[in-house]
Design a protein around this motif. Sequence first.
Motif, PDB file in Angstrom:
ATOM      1  N   LEU A 378     -22.683 -17.882  -5.442  1.00 13.65           N
ATOM      2  CA  LEU A 378     -22.128 -18.768  -4.654  1.00 13.65           C
ATOM      3  C   LEU A 378     -20.996 -19.879  -5.179  1.00 13.65           C
ATOM      4  O   LEU A 378     -21.329 -20.507  -5.928  1.00 13.65           O
ATOM      5  N   ASP A 379     -19.823 -20.021  -4.320  1.00 12.53           N
ATOM      6  CA  ASP A 379     -19.018 -21.110  -5.046  1.00 12.53           C
ATOM      7  C   ASP A 379     -18.785 -22.028  -3.975  1.00 12.53           C
ATOM      8  O   ASP A 379     -17.898 -21.794  -2.948  1.00 12.53           O
ATOM      9  N   GLU A 380     -19.656 -23.065  -3.769  1.00 11.56           N
ATOM     10  CA  GLU A 380     -19.814 -23.894  -2.480  1.00 11.56           C
ATOM     11  C   GLU A 380     -18.616 -24.952  -2.768  1.00 11.56           C
ATOM     12  O   GLU A 380     -18.313 -25.553  -3.661  1.00 11.56           O
ATOM     13  N   LEU A 381     -17.961 -24.991  -1.458  1.00 13.05           N
ATOM     14  CA  LEU A 381     -16.749 -26.195  -1.312  1.00 13.05           C
ATOM     15  C   LEU A 381     -17.170 -27.092  -0.026  1.00 13.05           C
ATOM     16  O   LEU A 381     -17.894 -26.631   0.766  1.00 13.05           O
ATOM     17  N   ASN A 382     -16.510 -28.043  -0.030  1.00 18.15           N
ATOM     18  CA  ASN A 382     -16.537 -29.031   1.192  1.00 18.15           C
ATOM     19  C   ASN A 382     -15.271 -28.997   1.862  1.00 18.15           C
ATOM     20  O   ASN A 382     -14.364 -28.861   1.234  1.00 18.15           O
ATOM     21  N   PHE A 383     -15.394 -28.185   3.080  1.00 22.29           N
ATOM     22  CA  PHE A 383     -14.601 -27.925   4.096  1.00 22.29           C
ATOM     23  C   PHE A 383     -14.742 -28.360   5.439  1.00 22.29           C
ATOM     24  O   PHE A 383     -15.979 -28.416   5.832  1.00 22.29           O
ATOM     25  N   ASP A 384     -13.792 -28.452   6.406  1.00 26.19           N
ATOM     26  CA  ASP A 384     -13.982 -28.449   7.845  1.00 26.19           C
ATOM     27  C   ASP A 384     -14.068 -27.045   8.553  1.00 26.19           C
ATOM     28  O   ASP A 384     -13.427 -26.498   8.646  1.00 26.19           O
ATOM     29  N   ILE A 385     -15.557 -26.968   8.819  1.00 26.19           N
ATOM     30  CA  ILE A 385     -15.798 -25.392   9.534  1.00 26.19           C
ATOM     31  C   ILE A 385     -15.235 -25.206  10.822  1.00 26.19           C
ATOM     32  O   ILE A 385     -14.753 -24.146  10.950  1.00 26.19           O
ATOM     33  N   VAL A 386     -15.175 -26.323  11.565  1.00 27.24           N
ATOM     34  CA  VAL A 386     -14.377 -26.128  12.887  1.00 27.24           C
ATOM     35  C   VAL A 386     -12.895 -25.742  12.848  1.00 27.24           C
ATOM     36  O   VAL A 386     -12.419 -24.904  13.364  1.00 27.24           O
ATOM     37  N   ALA A 387     -12.202 -26.382  11.847  1.00 27.55           N
ATOM     38  CA  ALA A 387     -10.688 -26.347  11.615  1.00 27.55           C
ATOM     39  C   ALA A 387     -10.550 -24.606  11.228  1.00 27.55           C
ATOM     40  O   ALA A 387      -9.598 -24.001  11.477  1.00 27.55           O
ATOM     41  N   LEU A 388     -11.355 -24.460  10.190  1.00 29.31           N
ATOM     42  CA  LEU A 388     -11.101 -22.813   9.561  1.00 29.31           C
ATOM     43  C   LEU A 388     -11.352 -21.868  10.410  1.00 29.31           C
ATOM     44  O   LEU A 388     -10.703 -20.940  10.706  1.00 29.31           O
ATOM     45  N   VAL A 418     -18.773 -29.446   6.113  1.00 32.91           N
ATOM     46  CA  VAL A 418     -19.752 -28.446   5.377  1.00 32.91           C
ATOM     47  C   VAL A 418     -19.551 -28.402   4.106  1.00 32.91           C
ATOM     48  O   VAL A 418     -18.389 -28.439   3.521  1.00 32.91           O
ATOM     49  N   THR A 419     -20.714 -27.934   3.373  1.00 32.55           N
ATOM     50  CA  THR A 419     -20.832 -27.579   2.006  1.00 32.55           C
ATOM     51  C   THR A 419     -21.097 -26.170   1.877  1.00 32.55           C
ATOM     52  O   THR A 419     -22.647 -25.742   2.084  1.00 32.55           O
ATOM     53  N   MET A 420     -20.418 -24.986   1.654  1.00 32.30           N
ATOM     54  CA  MET A 420     -20.867 -23.833   1.924  1.00 32.30           C
ATOM     55  C   MET A 420     -19.610 -22.827   1.019  1.00 32.30           C
ATOM     56  O   MET A 420     -18.645 -23.577   0.520  1.00 32.30           O
ATOM     57  N   ASP A 421     -19.959 -21.706   0.870  1.00 34.37           N
ATOM     58  CA  ASP A 421     -18.792 -20.932   0.017  1.00 34.37           C
ATOM     59  C   ASP A 421     -17.979 -20.443   1.172  1.00 34.37           C
ATOM     60  O   ASP A 421     -18.293 -19.603   1.986  1.00 34.37           O
ATOM     61  N   LYS A 422     -16.677 -20.878   0.929  1.00 36.13           N
ATOM     62  CA  LYS A 422     -15.677 -20.821   2.064  1.00 36.13           C
ATOM     63  C   LYS A 422     -15.015 -19.221   1.942  1.00 36.13           C
ATOM     64  O   LYS A 422     -14.982 -18.682   3.068  1.00 36.13           O
ATOM     65  N   GLU A 423     -15.064 -18.854   0.885  1.00 40.12           N
ATOM     66  CA  GLU A 423     -14.555 -17.491   1.011  1.00 40.12           C
ATOM     67  C   GLU A 423     -15.420 -16.404   1.672  1.00 40.12           C
ATOM     68  O   GLU A 423     -15.024 -15.488   2.177  1.00 40.12           O
ATOM     69  N   LYS A 424     -16.787 -16.622   1.547  1.00 41.93           N
ATOM     70  CA  LYS A 424     -17.780 -15.658   2.068  1.00 41.93           C
ATOM     71  C   LYS A 424     -17.684 -15.709   3.652  1.00 41.93           C
ATOM     72  O   LYS A 424     -18.079 -14.949   4.359  1.00 41.93           O
ATOM     73  N   TYR A 425     -17.676 -17.234   3.962  1.00 39.90           N
ATOM     74  CA  TYR A 425     -17.830 -17.556   5.403  1.00 39.90           C
ATOM     75  C   TYR A 425     -16.566 -16.787   5.817  1.00 39.90           C
ATOM     76  O   TYR A 425     -16.435 -16.117   7.020  1.00 39.90           O
TER      77      TYR A 425
END
Length: 560
Positions: A378-388, A418-425
Motif C-alpha cells: 500500500l502506498d498511502e497518501l493524503n487526499f480529498d476522497i470526495v473531490a476524487l 483521508v489517508t489511503m492508497d489513492k491509485e487502488k481506490y
Amino acid sequence: MENRRIVKERENFIGLSTELKAKCNIIEILRGREKKHLIYLKDVISNISEGLMVLDKNNKFDFCNKAIYNIFDINDEKEFVFKEIVKRFVFEHLIVNDFQFENYIKNALENARNIKNLVMKITDKESNTVKYIDFSSEAVTDENKVVLYTIITVKDITEIKKHEMFIEDQTNFIKDLVDNVDIPMAVLNYPSLKIRVANKNFEDFIKYVLNDKKEVTILNSYWNDIFQNVEDDSIEKALEFCGKIGKEYTCSPYCIKDCYDKDRFYKIKFLPYKFADGDIKGICIYASDITEEINHSMELENVTKLKDEFFTVISHELRTPLSIIYSSLQLAYNIYPKEIGPNIDKTLSRIEQNCARLLKLVNNILDISKAEAGFIVLDELNFDIVALTEYIVTSINHYAKSKNIDLIFDTSKEEQMVTMDKEKYEKILLNLLSNAIKFTPEGNKIIVELSFVNGNVYLKVRDTGIGIPEDKINFIFDRFSQVNSSLSRRAEGTGIGLSLVKKLVEIMGGTIKVKSKVDKGSEFTIMFPKNIIEIKEEKRYTIIGENIEDKISTEFSDIV
C-alpha cells in the motif's frame, strides 16, 4: 385341724383351676392369632405373581398357588398339576441341547439336589404358545438330612426374556453394522477412555497411526496406554476438548502412513455421547478417508499455480509490446494528425481500443497475481476522497451518455481528507463504474453515493441494470466468472475485475457486499474503516493526477 387342711386344699384347687383357665384362654387367643396369620400367609402365597408348588417327602403333589395355574394356563385346579404341566408342555434349555426336563427334575428330587434359576423355553403342545420361565427347587430337610418336603418356585420371565432378546438382536445388528462399515469407527468410555466398541477398520487405522505392523489389542484397552509412545498429541487434545466442552470436534486432515508406506489423509470426528442427565459418558470416533480429495485439491492447486505462472509470464511478455503499440498510436496522433485520413483514423481507433482492452486485461492479471502472492504494498497518501470520486464520476459521464444512461453522484459531505492508497481506490471505483455502465441497458440510471457513518467511509455504486441471479451472487468475485445471461454475454469482459476489486478492498482493510435482483439492478457497497480519516501528517499530500485520464481510457476501453 382336718377342716383347715380341707380349706387349704380347696383354695389350692381353686387357684389351679383359675390358672388352668387363664392358660386355656391364652392358648385360645394364640390359636386365633395363629389362624389369622395362617390365613394371611395363605392369601399372600396364593396371590403372589411367583408360582409356588410344594411336594411332600415322597415327591407327591401337596400344594400350589394360583400363580402356577396362571403361568401354565391351567383353568381347573387339578390334584396332579405337576404331572399335567410335564405332560402338556415341551421344555427346552436355552443352552443345553437334547434337554430332558422330566428326567432332570426326577434326578434332582430323588437326590435332594437344589436347582437355582434354571431358565427354560416352554411351548404349549396344543396352542404352540411360547413362554420363558425361571425354575428353582429347594429340598427342606431335618437335622438328619432327611427330606421333609420340596419347594418349587416358577417365574414367568417371558417379557424380560423377549426384551433381552430384542436388545441382543439390536446389539448384534449394530455390531454387524459397525464391523461392516468402510470407515474406522469406535466408542470410548469417558473419562476412562476405555475402548468399548471398535471395528476392524479402526484397528487397522490405529496400527497405521502407531506405525506398528504387529497386531494391537484395541477392544477393552485404554486409549492412553495405546498412545503413550505417540508424539503427535492432536487426537488426545481432541478427546479432551470433546469430553470437557461436550461439543463435536474435527481433526482434518490427519496424515498417516498406510501398509504401503504411502501418505493417507483422514478427517477424524469426535462426538460426545450424553446421558439423560447431561453427563458425558462416552465419545464416538469415526474417521473418513479424504486422501483422494486432498490429492485432487493438491493437483488443482498445482494446476492453478502453473496457470497463474503462465498468465503472469504471458502478461509480462505482452505488456511491453502493448505499451509500445499504444505509445506509437499516441505519437502518431500527436505528431502526424494532418496526415491521418478518415479511414486510417477509424482503423487506428480500433487498434487503440483493442490495445487498451488487452492492456487492461494484462494489468488486471498482473495485479491479482501480485495480490494473491502477497506482493502488493500500500502506498498511502493524503487526499480529498470526495473531490476524487466526483472528478472520476464526471470524467466518465460521457461514456454513460453514449448509452443514454444517467450517472448521478451524491455525497453526505462536500470535503473529506483521508489517508489511503489513492491509485487502488481509483482502480476499485473505475472497475465498479465500468461494470455498471457495461451491464445497464440504455435509458436507465447509475447512482454513486459517498457517505460517512460512525466515522466509516461507505462507497455505493447502484445500477438499474440486468441484476444477478441469487444463485450466482456467491460466485461473482471468483476469477474469470461472469453471469451467463444473454445481455452479459454480449458485454466484453473476463470477470476478473470484480475478483481484483475484492482483493484490493480487503488489502486496504475494507469490506465489500453486494445486493442484487434480476431485472432490478445491483448495489455494491464498500466500507473502509474510520481509521483512514485520521490524517497522518508524515504522509505526503496529492491532488488529482493527470494520468487519471489514461486510466479511465484503459478501464473503459470495452465500453462500446
